[in-house]
Each structure stands twice: as C-alpha cells, then as structure tokens.
Design a protein around this motif. Structure first.
Motif, mmCIF file in Angstrom:
data_model
loop_
_atom_site.group_PDB
_atom_site.id
_atom_site.type_symbol
_atom_site.label_atom_id
_atom_site.label_comp_id
_atom_site.label_asym_id
_atom_site.label_seq_id
_atom_site.Cartn_x
_atom_site.Cartn_y
_atom_site.Cartn_z
ATOM 1 N N SER A 208 0.828 -1.203 0.000
ATOM 2 C CA SER A 208 0.000 0.000 0.000
ATOM 3 C C SER A 208 0.863 1.255 0.000
ATOM 4 O O SER A 208 0.531 2.255 -0.653
ATOM 5 C CB SER A 208 -0.931 -0.002 1.223
ATOM 6 O OG SER A 208 -1.703 1.169 1.277
ATOM 7 N N GLN A 209 1.985 1.217 0.727
ATOM 8 C CA GLN A 209 2.889 2.368 0.724
ATOM 9 C C GLN A 209 3.488 2.594 -0.664
ATOM 10 O O GLN A 209 3.633 3.749 -1.096
ATOM 11 C CB GLN A 209 3.988 2.152 1.763
ATOM 12 C CG GLN A 209 3.491 2.241 3.198
ATOM 13 C CD GLN A 209 4.574 1.877 4.204
ATOM 14 O OE1 GLN A 209 5.517 1.156 3.894
ATOM 15 N NE2 GLN A 209 4.432 2.364 5.433
ATOM 16 N N ASP A 212 0.830 4.095 -2.719
ATOM 17 C CA ASP A 212 0.668 5.503 -2.367
ATOM 18 C C ASP A 212 1.743 6.357 -3.038
ATOM 19 O O ASP A 212 1.465 7.450 -3.539
ATOM 20 C CB ASP A 212 0.733 5.661 -0.845
ATOM 21 C CG ASP A 212 0.477 7.092 -0.405
ATOM 22 O OD1 ASP A 212 -0.697 7.518 -0.427
ATOM 23 O OD2 ASP A 212 1.455 7.787 -0.053
ATOM 24 N N ARG A 254 -6.901 11.263 -7.019
ATOM 25 C CA ARG A 254 -6.959 11.704 -5.623
ATOM 26 C C ARG A 254 -7.881 10.812 -4.806
ATOM 27 O O ARG A 254 -7.574 10.441 -3.662
ATOM 28 C CB ARG A 254 -7.427 13.160 -5.558
ATOM 29 C CG ARG A 254 -6.375 14.182 -5.970
ATOM 30 C CD ARG A 254 -6.973 15.563 -6.061
ATOM 31 N NE ARG A 254 -5.956 16.564 -6.393
ATOM 32 C CZ ARG A 254 -6.243 17.800 -6.809
ATOM 33 N NH1 ARG A 254 -7.516 18.178 -6.957
ATOM 34 N NH2 ARG A 254 -5.254 18.641 -7.087
ATOM 35 N N ARG A 257 -6.229 7.570 -3.966
ATOM 36 C CA ARG A 257 -5.231 7.698 -2.901
ATOM 37 C C ARG A 257 -5.893 7.819 -1.524
ATOM 38 O O ARG A 257 -5.381 7.285 -0.532
ATOM 39 C CB ARG A 257 -4.352 8.911 -3.168
ATOM 40 C CG ARG A 257 -3.097 8.930 -2.304
ATOM 41 C CD ARG A 257 -2.234 10.130 -2.563
ATOM 42 N NE ARG A 257 -0.997 10.052 -1.796
ATOM 43 C CZ ARG A 257 -0.155 11.060 -1.632
ATOM 44 N NH1 ARG A 257 -0.399 12.239 -2.225
ATOM 45 N NH2 ARG A 257 0.945 10.907 -0.915
ATOM 46 N N ILE A 258 -7.021 8.504 -1.459
ATOM 47 C CA ILE A 258 -7.732 8.619 -0.182
ATOM 48 C C ILE A 258 -8.203 7.244 0.298
ATOM 49 O O ILE A 258 -8.039 6.872 1.461
ATOM 50 C CB ILE A 258 -8.922 9.587 -0.327
ATOM 51 C CG1 ILE A 258 -8.418 11.015 -0.539
ATOM 52 C CG2 ILE A 258 -9.817 9.518 0.898
ATOM 53 C CD1 ILE A 258 -9.513 12.013 -0.889
ATOM 54 N N ARG A 259 -8.806 6.477 -0.616
ATOM 55 C CA ARG A 259 -9.276 5.138 -0.250
ATOM 56 C C ARG A 259 -8.114 4.250 0.177
ATOM 57 O O ARG A 259 -8.201 3.498 1.146
ATOM 58 C CB ARG A 259 -10.026 4.508 -1.417
ATOM 59 C CG ARG A 259 -10.427 3.041 -1.225
ATOM 60 C CD ARG A 259 -11.294 2.561 -2.348
ATOM 61 N NE ARG A 259 -12.605 3.181 -2.293
ATOM 62 C CZ ARG A 259 -13.622 2.706 -1.572
ATOM 63 N NH1 ARG A 259 -13.473 1.605 -0.852
ATOM 64 N NH2 ARG A 259 -14.780 3.317 -1.578
ATOM 65 N N GLY A 261 -5.422 5.170 1.510
ATOM 66 C CA GLY A 261 -4.895 5.620 2.797
ATOM 67 C C GLY A 261 -5.622 5.005 3.970
ATOM 68 O O GLY A 261 -4.995 4.490 4.910
ATOM 69 N N TRP A 262 -6.977 5.030 3.958
ATOM 70 C CA TRP A 262 -7.671 4.472 5.125
ATOM 71 C C TRP A 262 -7.587 2.948 5.174
ATOM 72 O O TRP A 262 -7.584 2.349 6.266
ATOM 73 C CB TRP A 262 -9.114 4.952 5.198
ATOM 74 C CG TRP A 262 -10.066 4.566 4.108
ATOM 75 C CD1 TRP A 262 -10.500 5.326 3.080
ATOM 76 C CD2 TRP A 262 -10.760 3.306 3.967
ATOM 77 N NE1 TRP A 262 -11.394 4.647 2.296
ATOM 78 C CE2 TRP A 262 -11.579 3.405 2.825
ATOM 79 C CE3 TRP A 262 -10.766 2.126 4.697
ATOM 80 C CZ2 TRP A 262 -12.393 2.358 2.388
ATOM 81 C CZ3 TRP A 262 -11.572 1.086 4.267
ATOM 82 C CH2 TRP A 262 -12.370 1.201 3.126
ATOM 83 N N ARG A 264 -4.894 1.295 4.314
ATOM 84 C CA ARG A 264 -3.570 1.039 4.874
ATOM 85 C C ARG A 264 -3.573 1.246 6.389
ATOM 86 O O ARG A 264 -2.963 0.470 7.134
ATOM 87 C CB ARG A 264 -2.541 1.949 4.206
ATOM 88 C CG ARG A 264 -1.120 1.717 4.707
ATOM 89 C CD ARG A 264 -0.102 2.517 3.899
ATOM 90 N NE ARG A 264 -0.321 3.952 3.978
ATOM 91 C CZ ARG A 264 -0.856 4.681 2.985
ATOM 92 N NH1 ARG A 264 -1.228 4.117 1.862
ATOM 93 N NH2 ARG A 264 -1.024 5.985 3.131
ATOM 94 N N GLU A 265 -4.254 2.268 6.853
ATOM 95 C CA GLU A 265 -4.322 2.509 8.290
ATOM 96 C C GLU A 265 -5.011 1.354 9.015
ATOM 97 O O GLU A 265 -4.618 0.975 10.125
ATOM 98 C CB GLU A 265 -5.048 3.823 8.574
ATOM 99 C CG GLU A 265 -4.265 5.059 8.181
ATOM 100 C CD GLU A 265 -2.926 5.140 8.908
ATOM 101 O OE1 GLU A 265 -2.894 4.881 10.133
ATOM 102 O OE2 GLU A 265 -1.912 5.440 8.252
#
Length: 535
Positions: A208-209, A212, A254, A257-259, A261-262, A264-265
């Motif tokens: 995921s990183q 990103d 964009r 990338r937002i999807r 990000g969460w 990955r968290e």
C-alpha cells in the motif's frame, strides 16, 4: 508415628504377662504386594491405538520438480524462523515482538496449561490417597445434668488405593496425555496462524505504501498535464473538453489515494492488535519496499503428518478418543480398593495417644454395578462414536492440508508467470504513454487519447504491484501450509511422547485395530525425499 523400641529380653518376657496378638502385618504386606503385582500385570481393556490410515501420495501433483534448485542439491527444510527468508529487518522485529503481547496466543497458552493440569490430575489416580483427621466431640443421653454426657477424642489416618486391574486409570492418563499433546499442537497452530496473519498484514502495508508513492507521482504528473492543458486552452489550441477530462482524471487519482490511505491505516491497526498494542500507540517503522519472494522447500506429502500442527493435533485427538473407549469399557468390571485406617480414640484427653486407645482396620473391597439400565453400554457406544468422529476429522484435516498445499503450489507458480507477463505489459504501457504524449504535444491526437494511455499505464503499474504483493502473501501462505518449520519431534507436546510409528496404510480404517502402539505415539514418520523449492 509409633516410637521405636528395643526387642524384649528373655527375662522381661517371663516377667510380663502375654500381650495381645499384634496385627497381622506380614499378611497385610503380602496382600499389598500381591495386589500391586496383579495391578502391574493386568491388561488395560479397550482397543490399543493405531493411527488412522490415509493415502497421501508419493509427491505433490504440482511440485516444482527442482526447477528452481539443482537436482543434486541436499534436501532443505523450512526453518522455525521462516520469516527471515524474506530478508526484512522490520518484519523480523515484529515477529519477535508478537509472542510477548498477542492475547490470542496468551489464551492458547493458558488452555495448554489447563490440559497439562488435567494430565497431572489423571496421573494422581495411579497413586494411593492418604488422609488425616482429628476430632473432639461431646455426647450425652437423657435429661440435661444426668451425668451421662462424655467426651470422645479421635485422631486417625486413612490410606486407600484403587488397584487399576482393568486399566481404567491408565486409559484415563493415556487420554489426558493425548489431550495435552493436542493442546500443545493447537498452541503451535495458533502461533503459526498469527505469524502468517502478521506477515500478510505487513506485506499489505508495504504494498500500500508503494501504491501511495505511485499515486503521489501520478498526481504530480496529472497536475502538470492539467496545467499544460489549461495553457493550451488559453492559447486556443484545445477545447474546454480537454481541460475537463484532465481535471476529472486528477480527481479520480486523488480519490484512489484517499481510499488507499484508510485501508492502509486499518492494516496497521491490525498489526498493532496482533502485537497486543493499542492502535493509537503503534507506529510502523519505515521501509516502503517489498521483500523478495524466497525459495520455499516443499518436500513430500508424508512430511505434512510431521510438519502441520493442526494435523498433529487432530491425530492426538483420535488417540484421546481411542483411550476413552477403554475408560468406558472398564466400567463393566469391578473396582478393587485397598484401604487401611489407624489412629487413636479415647474418652479422656490424658489417655488419648496411648497404646490402649489405638485402633486399626485393613482390608480390600470390591464394587460392581449389577444393573444400570444400559448406561454403561451407552457410554461405550458413545465413546466409539466419538472415536469415529475424531478419525474422520483427522482424515479430513489431512486431505485439507494436501489440498491447501497443492492450491498454493499452483497459485505460486501461476503468479510467478503472471508477474513476468505483467512486467512486459507495464513496459508496453509506459512506452505507449510516452508516444501518445509526444503525439498530443505535436497536435496529432486529442487529449482523450492521452487520458486513456495514462489510465492504462497507471493500471499496469498498480497491477504489477498487486501481483508482487500477492506472490509474497502466497509464499507466506505456502510456508504456513507446509507447517512453518513446525516439527512433531521438536514440539513440546506431541514430540515429547513420540513413540513407534505406525505405517501409512493404503486404505482408511474406521475402527481402532492393529498391533499395540505406544499410548504416547505421535504421528508416524513419512519417508524422506529430496525437497523441491518454489519461487
């Protein structure tokens, strides 16, 4: 304990009146020795255990057959710290920390200690019990004050031993020992499952990183493309539709990338829980790179009987159920108990612990249930049914293990081939994007062609990363399916009781039969063979 005295002289014997006859100690000792010899020579009722047979095959259908190792290479085995094969220091650190904090593992360890305590409890039945008691009571009869009330002082010790003539206690110990070994295998299976889950989440975070970082570069390119399109619109070279297409493409990237990000968290939160930490207090060390896919020694199918903790645990539960048949059958036979009691009883405290106040009893007792309405027969039938359940479960576990390895061998090989094809497709998509961009700048094509080429290149980049991540996950899953370095010989539970091996029969057998194996026998050893490796 009675005081030790010297033997009387002839003069003392002549001067003293004849004493009461002493207890027949020699006869009691002979009775105990005879009972002990009878107990030791008695056979335990019930079937002797033999591991259920299951056809395994000589080799995996999709084994790589040495395509990634030399044919004359020495056989290799998976190391217990299999995650070091990936060569990632951060992953090594996480794997080292996980056993100390994981709560699922703590629960499994507590269950293992519970099974070990059950074994200790069952073993206690092999030994006699010794009880001691002291009491003082006052009793009377008639009207109060009649003078008939009196005191009684009592101090006694009681020993009893159930002679295990029919092996009920020994079968119970056998069942408890198999249960302890099954619990040890369950603990290893839980540890292996948690380590795979940690590796899978870690690979997902690293992928995921990288995704990103790819989207960050793509957003920069899309932003520059949008600016260029606006400038061309101001110069009257392109239409507003080109600007709208470039803007839409930028916003879509964009949103991706937002999807990402969460998601990955959430994976990082899963790693935190696996380590026994609160998600808010956990930070994953840097290193946004994917490890390399290691070579995995595959071995032969028979090795799964020794390398899979879930298979070992299922086999031990079959042994446990088999021993419980003997426990149920022993209820048809009488119980022989040897008991002895001795102590002091007196009406006055001053003469409590004296020779005249001494008493003793010694003798065996037999107990047999003559009629129980079919309860014992039902218990035996229930125990046999429980054995059949566990035997079928064991065979199914073996087949599932074989299927899982075969599936992962197919998947690993296919993903390796797919990655090569994806890399070629990515190179072609990049070249297409470069040419279309040049054509657009020269005014030969419209911006829609550029958008399509950019989308195709981004998709190719993302798919290539996904395949690399899938290969790592499949490799870790294959290692877990092969046992993850677990060995019955090295396990604290089943290995400690490894005994004579039963042969691998060509056909299943639904009932316990065959030559008597050790009650502690673990799964049988499979033939050694050259290990293959998958890459």
């Amino acid at each position: 304990m009675a005081d030790r005295v010297s033997p009387p002289s002839a003069a003392d014997s002549a001067a003293r009146p004849a004493s009461p006859r002493r207890p027949p100690r020699r006869a009691a000792r002979a009775l105990l020795i005879a009972a002990a010899a009878l107990a030791l020579s008695a056979c335990a009722v019930g079937p002797d255990y033999r591991r259920p047979a299951q056809d395994l095959g000589a080799a995996y259908a999709h084994a790589p057959e040495g395509r990634w190792i030399r044919a004359d290479a020495a056989p290799r085995e998976l190391p217990a710290d299999w995650w070091t094969l990936f060569g990632d220091a951060v992953l090594d650190d996480l794997m080292d920390r996980m056993p100390r904090g994981n709560l699922d593992l703590a629960k499994a360890e507590a269950e293992f200690r519970e099974a070990r305590a059950a074994l200790d409890s069952a073993r206690a039945g092999l030994f006699p019990t010794l009880d001691a008691s002291g009491a003082m009571s006052r009793a009377g009869q008639g009207a109060a004050g009649s003078g008939s009330a009196g005191n009684t002082y009592n101090l006694s010790a009681t020993a009893s031993w159930e002679v295990d003539l029919w092996g009920r206690v020994r079968r119970g110990v056998e069942a408890a020992r198999a249960g302890e070994q099954a619990s040890a295998a369950d603990l290893d299976a839980m540890r292996l499952s948690l380590r795979f889950a940690l590796a899978q989440a870690y690979f997902g975070v690293r992928a995921s990183q990288l995704q990103d970082a790819l989207l960050a570069r793509t957003l920069d390119e899309y932003a520059r493309a949008l600016e260029m399109t606006r400038n061309r619109l101001a110069a009257g070279v392109v239409s507003p539709a080109d600007v709208a297409a470039a803007s839409a493409q930028l916003d879509q990237a964009r949103a991706q990338r937002i999807r990402l990000g969460w998601q990955r968290e959430q994976q990082i939160h899963a790693i935190a829980v696996l380590l026994g930490q609160a998600p808010a207090s956990f930070r994953l060390a840097g290193g946004a790179v994917l490890p390399t896919v290691p070579e995995v020694p595959v071995g032969v199918p028979s090795a799964l009987l020794l390398r899979r903790p879930d298979v070992a645990g299922a086999e031990r539960r079959v042994a446990q159920a088999n021993a419980r048949i003997g426990v149920a059958q022993a209820a048809w036979f009488p119980d022989l108990t040897l008991s002895a009691q001795g102590g002091y009883r007196a009406a006055e405290f001053a003469s409590w612990i004296t020779a005249p106040a001494r008493f003793w009893t010694l003798g065996p007792s037999l107990a047999l249930s003559l009629f129980d309405g079919g309860a014992r027969a039902a218990a035996v039938e229930s125990a046999r049914a429980a054995y059949d359940i566990q035997a079928a479960t064991y065979r199914k576990t073996v087949l599932d293990a074989l299927r899982e390895v075969e599936d992962l061998l197919v998947q690993s090989q296919a993903l390796a081939e797919e990655q090569a094809a994806r890399d070629r497709a990515l190179a072609a998509a990049r070249e297409t994007l470069r040419q279309v961009t040049n054509q657009y700048q020269a005014g030969l094509v419209d911006y829609l062609s550029v958008v399509q080429a950019q989308a195709s290149a981004l998709s190719a980049e993302q798919t290539a990363l996904d395949v690399r991540s899938e290969r790592l996950t499949a490799s870790a899953q294959l290692i877990a399916a092969l046992g993850g370095g677990y060995s019955v010989d090295a396990a604290a539970g089943p290995a400690a009781a490894a005994g004579p091996a039963a042969p691998i029969d060509p056909a299943p057998s639904a009932t316990p039969a065959g030559p008597a194996d050790s009650a502690d026998s673990a799964v049988s050893r499979g033939p050694a063979g050259p290990a293959a490796a998958v890459n």
